[in-house]
Motif scaffolding. Structure first.
Motif, PDB file in Angstrom:
ATOM      1  N   VAL A   1       0.722  -1.083   0.169  1.00 53.41           N
ATOM      2  CA  VAL A   1       0.070   0.072  -0.100  1.00 53.41           C
ATOM      3  C   VAL A   1       0.805   1.237   0.105  1.00 53.41           C
ATOM      4  N   ALA A   2       0.744   2.158  -1.122  1.00 54.95           N
ATOM      5  CA  ALA A   2       1.467   3.303  -1.062  1.00 54.95           C
ATOM      6  C   ALA A   2       0.969   4.589  -0.323  1.00 54.95           C
ATOM      7  N   ARG A   3       1.557   5.291   0.332  1.00 58.95           N
ATOM      8  CA  ARG A   3       1.074   6.313   1.029  1.00 58.95           C
ATOM      9  C   ARG A   3       0.197   7.471   0.171  1.00 58.95           C
ATOM     10  N   GLY A   4      -0.987   7.853   0.853  1.00 63.17           N
ATOM     11  CA  GLY A   4      -1.942   8.519   0.302  1.00 63.17           C
ATOM     12  C   GLY A   4      -3.030   7.711  -0.648  1.00 63.17           C
ATOM     13  N   ASP A   5      -2.867   6.319  -0.521  1.00 66.83           N
ATOM     14  CA  ASP A   5      -3.758   5.432  -1.414  1.00 66.83           C
ATOM     15  C   ASP A   5      -5.298   5.298  -0.624  1.00 66.83           C
ATOM     16  N   VAL A   6      -6.094   5.257  -1.370  1.00 69.34           N
ATOM     17  CA  VAL A   6      -7.678   4.764  -0.785  1.00 69.34           C
ATOM     18  C   VAL A   6      -7.598   3.339  -1.439  1.00 69.34           C
ATOM     19  N   MET A   7      -7.519   2.429  -0.402  1.00 75.43           N
ATOM     20  CA  MET A   7      -7.744   1.071  -0.831  1.00 75.43           C
ATOM     21  C   MET A   7      -8.787   0.516  -0.446  1.00 75.43           C
ATOM     22  N   LEU A   8      -9.714  -0.344  -1.207  1.00 74.66           N
ATOM     23  CA  LEU A   8     -10.711  -1.035  -0.856  1.00 74.66           C
ATOM     24  C   LEU A   8     -10.662  -2.378  -0.888  1.00 74.66           C
ATOM     25  N   LEU A   9     -11.056  -2.955   0.302  1.00 72.24           N
ATOM     26  CA  LEU A   9     -10.560  -4.573   0.300  1.00 72.24           C
ATOM     27  C   LEU A   9     -12.164  -5.195  -0.129  1.00 72.24           C
ATOM     28  N   ARG A  10     -12.178  -6.255  -0.837  1.00 70.53           N
ATOM     29  CA  ARG A  10     -13.239  -6.886  -1.264  1.00 70.53           C
ATOM     30  C   ARG A  10     -13.194  -8.403  -0.921  1.00 70.53           C
ATOM     31  N   GLY A  11     -14.168  -8.737  -0.743  1.00 70.20           N
ATOM     32  CA  GLY A  11     -14.104 -10.393  -0.519  1.00 70.20           C
ATOM     33  C   GLY A  11     -15.466 -10.846   0.135  1.00 70.20           C
ATOM     34  N   ALA A  12     -15.601 -12.291   0.195  1.00 65.66           N
ATOM     35  CA  ALA A  12     -16.992 -12.894   0.705  1.00 65.66           C
ATOM     36  C   ALA A  12     -16.760 -12.775   2.376  1.00 65.66           C
ATOM     37  N   ASN A  13     -17.843 -12.993   3.024  1.00 62.15           N
ATOM     38  CA  ASN A  13     -17.710 -12.999   4.626  1.00 62.15           C
ATOM     39  C   ASN A  13     -16.639 -14.088   4.800  1.00 62.15           C
ATOM     40  N   GLY A  14     -15.670 -13.848   5.851  1.00 56.91           N
ATOM     41  CA  GLY A  14     -14.866 -14.903   6.367  1.00 56.91           C
ATOM     42  C   GLY A  14     -13.571 -14.898   5.534  1.00 56.91           C
ATOM     43  N   ALA A  15     -13.520 -13.932   4.371  1.00 54.41           N
ATOM     44  CA  ALA A  15     -12.646 -14.161   3.357  1.00 54.41           C
ATOM     45  C   ALA A  15     -11.202 -13.630   4.364  1.00 54.41           C
ATOM     46  N   GLY A  16     -11.100 -12.750   5.197  1.00 53.23           N
ATOM     47  CA  GLY A  16      -9.967 -12.468   5.783  1.00 53.23           C
ATOM     48  C   GLY A  16      -9.949 -10.902   5.704  1.00 53.23           C
ATOM     49  N   LYS A  17     -11.045 -10.248   5.206  1.00 59.17           N
ATOM     50  CA  LYS A  17     -10.768  -8.464   5.325  1.00 59.17           C
ATOM     51  C   LYS A  17     -10.621  -7.952   6.860  1.00 59.17           C
ATOM     52  N   THR A  18     -11.526  -8.117   7.500  1.00 59.38           N
ATOM     53  CA  THR A  18     -11.139  -7.758   8.944  1.00 59.38           C
ATOM     54  C   THR A  18      -9.965  -8.090   9.613  1.00 59.38           C
ATOM     55  N   SER A  19      -9.578  -9.342   9.212  1.00 57.20           N
ATOM     56  CA  SER A  19      -8.338 -10.004   9.716  1.00 57.20           C
ATOM     57  C   SER A  19      -7.094  -9.054   9.240  1.00 57.20           C
ATOM     58  N   LEU A  20      -7.206  -8.738   7.915  1.00 55.14           N
ATOM     59  CA  LEU A  20      -6.117  -8.099   7.441  1.00 55.14           C
ATOM     60  C   LEU A  20      -5.939  -6.710   7.915  1.00 55.14           C
ATOM     61  N   LEU A  21      -7.127  -5.938   8.117  1.00 56.26           N
ATOM     62  CA  LEU A  21      -7.168  -4.660   8.716  1.00 56.26           C
ATOM     63  C   LEU A  21      -6.690  -4.576  10.204  1.00 56.26           C
ATOM     64  N   ARG A  22      -7.066  -5.757  10.947  1.00 54.01           N
ATOM     65  CA  ARG A  22      -6.394  -5.921  12.267  1.00 54.01           C
ATOM     66  C   ARG A  22      -5.216  -6.081  12.412  1.00 54.01           C
ATOM     67  N   ALA A  23      -4.411  -6.907  11.312  1.00 50.75           N
ATOM     68  CA  ALA A  23      -2.946  -7.257  11.394  1.00 50.75           C
ATOM     69  C   ALA A  23      -2.507  -5.962  11.038  1.00 50.75           C
ATOM     70  N   CYS A  24      -2.902  -5.004  10.369  1.00 55.54           N
ATOM     71  CA  CYS A  24      -2.467  -3.588  10.034  1.00 55.54           C
ATOM     72  C   CYS A  24      -2.155  -2.905  11.233  1.00 55.54           C
ATOM     73  N   ALA A  25      -3.237  -3.000  12.019  1.00 58.54           N
ATOM     74  CA  ALA A  25      -3.293  -2.234  13.316  1.00 58.54           C
ATOM     75  C   ALA A  25      -2.377  -2.871  14.447  1.00 58.54           C
ATOM     76  N   GLY A  26      -1.861  -3.934  14.147  1.00 61.54           N
ATOM     77  CA  GLY A  26      -1.045  -4.577  15.237  1.00 61.54           C
ATOM     78  C   GLY A  26      -1.882  -5.296  16.189  1.00 61.54           C
ATOM     79  N   LEU A  27      -3.035  -5.780  15.934  1.00 64.66           N
ATOM     80  CA  LEU A  27      -4.010  -6.261  16.607  1.00 64.66           C
ATOM     81  C   LEU A  27      -3.839  -8.019  16.608  1.00 64.66           C
ATOM     82  N   VAL A  28      -3.883  -8.290  15.315  1.00 70.51           N
ATOM     83  CA  VAL A  28      -3.610  -9.709  15.133  1.00 70.51           C
ATOM     84  C   VAL A  28      -1.975  -9.975  14.629  1.00 70.51           C
TER      85      VAL A  28
END
Lengths: 41, 279, 240, 222
Positions: C27-54
């Motif tokens: 991800v580049a600085r200033g980007d606006v990125m949309l994560l798509r995918g089915a339920n349970g695909a891992g979107k939330t986990s990816l966001l939480r990993a970026c936040a250092g929670l997972v």
């Protein structure tokens, strides 16, 4: 004398039950390993 | 090539055989060949079980604390220490229960009561409760690394509290009981002494035999967790391609290549998987 | 281009379940990125990993130069996450919640009120218990924490859910303004058309891994596009 | 660390003042426990006076479990646990703040219960300084141990039952020592209360140090 017997029996039964349980757990786990590597290692 | 059954190998066979022989000898001497005591009478025969079990219990808890410390120390951190802590704590609890049971029976025989608020007895009971809590914590599952860390912290603290518990119980009991129940330590000698030493050897062998087996059970369980984990990753990866293939097949021929690599439509992947862990 | 998030074969676990099974993402600085995918695909986990929670347990993962495998904590002051849960204390008022969050982040508590009023939390709502607010209002309070902190990276998990039309537009404006200020926004959304119009990059997640990275589609209109044959990496128009 | 402790402690107390859960539930519960002891001992006044310190501390002990559970329940609603992790607060500060909040709640409860004991059981005072100091130190020990185990238990399945199992055996010496201190302070025994106080201090110091050292691990791992 019955106290002595009771004490020894209590100790023996507890160790025996725990031993049996532990060995059985190990055996069950080893048996479910994939074939060809039937060791605990 | 021998096919081992269970968690046994050469080491445990030697230990197991040694335990059986020494336990049998201890029983033979302790129950029949040694004379009854002048003060305690036949009851003295419990001295061949109780002190050795109590020692094994304390050794188990101490070993658990040492292994936990070794796990907490970053340089020596290894799952081995965690397994050793688990194994020795569990075996320690078994011997703790034996100590309490034989102690209680002995107390009933010599003082006429099943339980007295004797300092050492109370301390042992407290330790037993503390380590039952520790084992309960270990069983709660979750991430193995987290569990190892938290339970190591708990084990170290539990043992660190032993001095405090010791002072608390001893001050407390000296306050409560004017009449001392301290047994005038019966002078043991000769065959009694040797039998007692033998009992320590026997219990020591049984203890190490059990810890080795229990440790190996822990190894196996870890292994199943890890292998299950490898399978889970493969399944998880397969979800992506499965989602593509799950779509209503336009033709009987499911073409690999581009169709798989292409992004699946949101409609297609919505089917099939739902309500999974998304937190 | 300045890269703020970099994942290579990143694996993360929830219990023993691999929520991320080998993610590659830049991800580049200033980007606006949309994560798509089915339920349970891992979107939330990816966001939480970026936040250092997972915790990322294997592979490489770094956010804003912090190696998440070495230390997942360091990055937390510089990212903001608004997830399905608001992270608000139910008994406290929005104002107190915001002041607490700002003080914890070593920021002045006087930023609280302006941020709340940006999201339309004013007057009586400022002092009411969060538990007494509606779901949409709570969500706006959670978003105002993000606005007040204005972190380097905005991680939004279904940000539009539960908001009315007016506040959705407001949120879109906030996201674009943040990107214009040089903030990076990563959001997961099922509101495909709305989010896609904001996004500069669209990432499709499936089975805990990144399946494709594309530029956003031309305005929707090519309905029935699902039927035509597709090749790898081609943009998939999103049907509303 | 101290700044964060103040922040977290203030937050917990503010929530308590707004929600009044501990006040409206834990305090009546503790009073009820005392009342039930009274019933169980069947109005034997001498016996109750003798046993008052012990009954008092058993009631405090049981209430401290509830207070700790409450302290972590507010961190478990609607993602506040993640909020705490994301906040950038020093974990040691979080620990000390939560301990301070629980201590303040416990002390308030002890004042209330103390009045209750005097009214219900009719005890007399002998050494007020020892009474107050030992109550404070014991509260710190209870809160510190409770907070460490509350954090451990809050992340696992079956936390409601695990917490008492973990905490009660560990705080048993606190119960013992605090009771002995109070017996000395109330003049119902000739034991050396200040010696018991040293035990309470040692317990409190061990658990405060432990929490400060381990809380960062516990916040992450549970």
């Amino acid at each position: 004398m019955s106290y002595v017997a009771g004490g020894w029996a209590a100790a023996g039964v507890l160790v025996a039950v725990y031993t049996w349980r532990t060995l059985r757990r190990g055996r069950v786990l080893v048996r479910s390993l994939p074939p060809g590597e039937k060791t605990w290692r | 090539m021998t096919v081992h059954k269970g968690t046994a190998n050469q080491l445990t066979r030697v230990l197991g055989a040694g335990s059986l022989v020494t336990v049998a000898l201890t029983a033979l001497f302790g129950l029949w060949l040694t004379p009854p005591d002048a003060v305690q009478g036949q009851l003295v025969r419990l001295i061949y079980v109780h002190p050795a079990a109590a020692t094994a219990c304390y050794v188990g808890f101490g070993l658990c604390a040492l292994a936990s410390l070794a796990y907490l120390w970053p340089r020596t951190r290894s799952r081995r220490w965690d397994r050793l802590a688990a194994a020795s704590a569990e075996v320690g609890v078994v011997f703790c229960v034996i100590t309490l049971a034989t102690g209680s029976i002995w107390g009933r025989g010599s003082w006429g009561v099943w339980w007295t608020w004797d300092a050492r007895l109370t301390l042992t009971a407290l330790l037993c409760a503390v380590f039952l809590g520790y084992l309960a914590l270990r069983r709660t599952g979750g991430n193995p690394e987290s569990r190892a860390l938290t339970s190591a912290i708990v084990a170290v603290v539990c043992v660190a509290l032993v001095p405090i518990d010791h002072y608390a119980t001893s001050w407390w009991t000296t306050l409560h009981q004017g009449d001392t129940l301290m047994r005038a330590n019966p002078l043991i000698h000769g065959s009694q002494l040797y039998t007692m030493l033998l009992s320590f050897v026997a219990v020591g062998l049984v203890f190490s035999w059990l810890v080795v087996h229990r440790y190996r059970v822990e190894v196996l369980e870890d292994r199943f967790e890890e292998e299950g984990f490898a399978v889970a990753i493969a399944e998880r990866r397969a979800e992506a391609s499965a989602a593509v293939q799950d779509r209503p097949a336009e033709s009987a021929v499911v073409g690999p290549g581009p169709a798989v690599a292409a992004s699946s439509s949101s409609a297609g992947s919505e089917m099939g998987r739902d309500g999974e862990v998304s937190e | 281009m300045d890269q703020v998030i970099r994942f290579r074969s990143a694996v993360a676990l929830a219990g023993r379940f691999p929520v991320l099974a080998g993610v590659d993402l830049d991800v580049a600085r200033g980007d606006v990125m949309l994560l798509r995918g089915a339920n349970g695909a891992g979107k939330t986990s990816l966001l939480r990993a970026c936040a250092g929670l997972v915790r990322v347990v294997a592979g490489e993962a770094s956010v804003l130069g912090h190696d998440l495998i070495q230390d997942q904590r360091a990055v937390r002051r510089q990212v903001g996450l608004v997830g399905h849960q608001t992270g608000l204390y139910q008994e406290m008022s929005p104002l107190d919640n915001l002041r607490f969050a700002l003080r914890a982040a070593r920021l002045g508590p006087d930023r609280a009120e302006p941020a709340l009023s940006t999201l339309g939390i004013t007057g009586r709502l400022l002092e009411a218990a969060v538990a007494d607010l509606s779901a949409g209002q709570r969500r706006r309070v959670a978003l105002s924490v993000l606005v007040a902190r204005d972190p380097e990276i905005w991680l939004l998990d279904e940000p539009h859910a539960g908001l009315d039309a007016e506040h959705r537009d407001l949120l879109d404006g906030l996201v674009l303004a943040a990107a214009a200020r040089g903030r990076t926004v990563v959001m997961a959304s099922h509101e495909a058309d709305r989010a896609a119009s904001l996004a500069r990059t669209i990432v499709t997640i499936a089975g805990g891994a990144v399946e494709s990275v594309t530029a956003p589609a031309p305005p929707p209109g090519a309905a029935g596009a699902d039927d035509r044959p597709r090749t790898a990496g081609e943009v998939v128009p999103v049907v509303a | 660390m101290w700044r964060d402790a103040l922040l977290v402690g203030g937050k917990d107390l503010r929530i308590e003042i707004r929600g009044r859960v501990a006040t409206m539930q834990v305090a009546p519960y503790a009073m009820l426990v005392l009342l039930l002891f009274g019933f169980a001992f069947d109005q034997d006044h001498n016996l109750l006076t003798q046993a008052a310190p012990g009954l008092f501390w058993v009631a405090v002990l049981l209430s401290s479990l509830l207070a700790v559970q409450r302290s972590f329940a507010i961190e478990a609603t609607d993602g506040t646990r993640d909020g705490l992790r994301l906040s950038g607060l020093d974990p040691a500060g979080i620990f000390l703040g939560k301990v301070a909040a629980v201590v303040i709640e416990l002390v308030a409860l002890e004042v209330l219960l103390g009045v209750g004991v005097v009214v219900l059981f009719g005890t007399r005072l002998h050494d007020p300084a020892l009474l107050v100091v030992s109550a404070l130190v014991a509260s710190v020990g209870l809160a510190a141990a409770g907070t460490v185990y509350g954090m451990i238990a809050s992340g696992v399945r079956g936390r409601e039952t695990l917490l008492p199992l973990l905490v009660l055996p560990v705080v048993a010496p606190v119960l013992l020592a605090a009771t002995q201190c109070w017996m000395a302070a109330l003049g119902s025994s000739t034991t050396d209360g200040w010696r018991w106080l040293s035990l309470l201090v040692a317990f409190g110091v061990i658990y405060l140090a432990l929490g400060v050292v381990s809380f960062s691990t516990l916040v992450e791992e549970t």
